[in-house]
Each structure stands twice: as C-alpha cells, then as structure tokens.
Design a protein around this motif. Structure first.
Motif, short mmCIF file in Angstrom:
data_model
loop_
_atom_site.label_atom_id
_atom_site.label_comp_id
_atom_site.label_asym_id
_atom_site.label_seq_id
_atom_site.Cartn_x
_atom_site.Cartn_y
_atom_site.Cartn_z
N ASN A 1 10.67 27.86 60.38
CA ASN A 1 12.07 26.72 60.79
C ASN A 1 12.73 27.26 59.20
O ASN A 1 13.77 26.32 58.01
CB ASN A 1 10.98 25.55 59.63
CG ASN A 1 12.26 23.81 60.07
OD1 ASN A 1 12.92 23.79 59.89
ND2 ASN A 1 12.08 23.13 58.50
N LEU A 2 13.28 28.11 59.38
CA LEU A 2 13.56 29.00 57.90
C LEU A 2 15.41 29.06 58.38
O LEU A 2 16.88 29.45 58.23
CB LEU A 2 13.94 30.38 57.93
CG LEU A 2 12.20 30.66 57.23
CD1 LEU A 2 11.80 32.42 57.69
CD2 LEU A 2 11.88 29.62 56.20
N LEU A 3 16.04 28.77 59.72
CA LEU A 3 17.29 28.57 59.45
C LEU A 3 18.07 27.11 59.93
O LEU A 3 17.14 26.44 60.37
CB LEU A 3 17.64 28.60 61.16
CG LEU A 3 16.89 30.33 61.97
CD1 LEU A 3 17.28 31.26 62.89
CD2 LEU A 3 18.06 31.31 60.83
N ASP A 4 19.00 26.79 59.99
CA ASP A 4 19.94 25.43 60.10
C ASP A 4 19.84 24.93 61.83
O ASP A 4 19.61 25.91 61.95
CB ASP A 4 21.30 25.24 58.64
CG ASP A 4 21.98 26.18 59.08
OD1 ASP A 4 22.17 26.43 60.16
OD2 ASP A 4 22.39 26.05 58.11
N GLU A 5 20.58 23.58 61.53
CA GLU A 5 20.53 23.71 63.57
C GLU A 5 22.35 24.25 63.36
O GLU A 5 22.62 24.34 65.14
CB GLU A 5 22.03 22.22 62.60
CG GLU A 5 22.63 21.48 62.27
CD GLU A 5 22.22 21.93 61.02
OE1 GLU A 5 22.89 21.35 59.51
OE2 GLU A 5 21.43 21.47 60.37
N GLY B 1 22.41 27.66 63.27
CA GLY B 1 21.38 29.02 63.34
C GLY B 1 21.81 29.93 62.22
O GLY B 1 21.13 31.43 62.26
N GLN B 2 21.75 29.04 60.84
CA GLN B 2 22.10 29.90 59.56
C GLN B 2 20.83 29.86 58.87
O GLN B 2 20.83 29.24 59.17
CB GLN B 2 23.75 29.71 59.09
CG GLN B 2 24.31 29.55 59.81
CD GLN B 2 24.84 31.23 59.99
OE1 GLN B 2 24.67 32.26 59.21
NE2 GLN B 2 25.05 31.43 61.48
N LEU B 3 21.01 30.72 58.13
CA LEU B 3 20.04 31.28 57.17
C LEU B 3 19.62 29.96 55.70
O LEU B 3 21.06 29.98 55.12
CB LEU B 3 19.31 32.30 56.59
CG LEU B 3 18.67 32.59 55.61
CD1 LEU B 3 17.07 32.33 56.44
CD2 LEU B 3 18.62 33.87 54.49
N LYS B 4 18.87 28.75 56.10
CA LYS B 4 18.81 28.05 55.05
C LYS B 4 18.87 29.06 53.94
O LYS B 4 18.31 29.48 53.75
CB LYS B 4 17.67 27.29 55.16
CG LYS B 4 17.90 26.20 56.74
CD LYS B 4 16.06 25.21 56.74
CE LYS B 4 16.23 24.14 57.37
NZ LYS B 4 14.91 23.63 57.79
N ASP B 5 18.59 27.04 52.63
CA ASP B 5 19.29 27.78 51.54
C ASP B 5 17.50 27.70 50.83
O ASP B 5 17.31 26.96 51.25
CB ASP B 5 19.92 27.19 50.51
CG ASP B 5 20.53 26.99 48.93
OD1 ASP B 5 19.48 26.75 48.29
OD2 ASP B 5 21.19 27.74 48.63
N SER B 6 17.63 28.75 50.22
CA SER B 6 16.01 28.66 49.71
C SER B 6 15.52 27.72 49.39
O SER B 6 14.12 27.22 49.46
CB SER B 6 15.43 30.04 48.45
OG SER B 6 16.67 29.39 47.45
N LYS B 7 16.13 26.64 48.72
CA LYS B 7 15.65 25.59 48.23
C LYS B 7 15.32 24.43 49.77
O LYS B 7 14.52 23.54 48.85
CB LYS B 7 16.86 24.43 47.55
CG LYS B 7 17.32 25.13 45.73
CD LYS B 7 18.68 24.37 45.64
CE LYS B 7 19.81 24.76 45.28
NZ LYS B 7 21.06 24.55 45.02
#
Length: 136
Positions: free
Chosen positions: A56-60, A62-68
């Motif tokens: 679950n490290l990618l957003d909808e 397909g980009q890397l989510k912010d570390s927060k």
C-alpha cells in the motif's frame, strides 16, 4: 551464451555498456546485450511495483504516496522484501542474439578506455560472468 546478474546490477551494467565508445560493429553486439538486460530490468521494475502495491505504498494513480501517508510497518516490511528482490539473480541469455553475445567478452577485454568506481566494478562483474560461461 548466458550471464547471471543480480537485479541491483542491471542499471549499472546498462549505464556502463552505454558509456563506452566502440566501433560500429562492436556497438551492434553491445546493443543486443543491452536490449536483453533492459528486458530483465523491466521485469524487475514490474516486480518492485507489485511489492509497492502489496504494501500500500502507491496512490490511486500508481504514484508513490507521500511518506506521511505510508504506514511505517508496511514500509519496513517493503524494505526487507525489496532488499531480497534486489539481490535476486537473473539469467540473461543471448537466444537469437547468441552470436552477438559471443563477441562481448572480446569487446570488454579489448576495451582500453579509462574506468573507475562503479564502472570498474560492473566491468569486472561482466567479464567474470562471460569468463565463467566460457569455462562451463
């Protein structure tokens, strides 16, 4: 002919091979090897992206989510799994480019350009792999 590299050696191998100046004939042989290494790199990238999705490290998009937005437990587990993936070996075979691959050891041995650092390390690894293959 085939060689075995770790996933974490794919990019350095491509970068080194692309950086050396060769005759047009030798360049064609090199290009066939780079093509095969790129195929392995694409497969590695797909596996790495699957790991990111699994944890679950990618957003909808397909980009890397912010570390927060990332769960620290998921990140820790991902890092362990990624380290394993980076150290996995991949076999790169010549297949229809076998004759081109047969020329690579000669090309590398005859290369007389200056190399240092990471390039020297991957140059040595590539030669070791081709020499090992020649003995087998």
């Amino acid at each position: 002919m085939k060689i075995t590299l770790k996933n974490n050696e794919l990019v350095p191998a491509i970068n080194f091979l692309e950086s050396i100046e060769l005759s047009t004939k030798d360049s064609r042989h090199r290009t066939k090897l780079i093509k095969r290494i790129r195929e392995a790199l694409i497969e590695f990238s797909d596996e790495e992206k699957s790991l990111m999705e699994k944890f679950n490290l990618l957003d909808e998009n397909g980009q890397l989510k912010d570390s927060k937005e990332q769960d620290t437990k998921d990140v820790a587990i991902f890092n362990k799994e990624q380290a394993i993936l980076l150290n996995e070996e991949v076999v790169i075979e010549g297949g229809m480019y076998a004759r081109n691959f047969d020329e690579i050891p000669r090309i590398l041995e005859e290369y007389d350009g200056m190399i240092s650092g990471k390039d020297a390390g991957i140059y040595d690894r590539l030669l070791d792999e081709f020499e090992k293959e020649a003995v087998e």
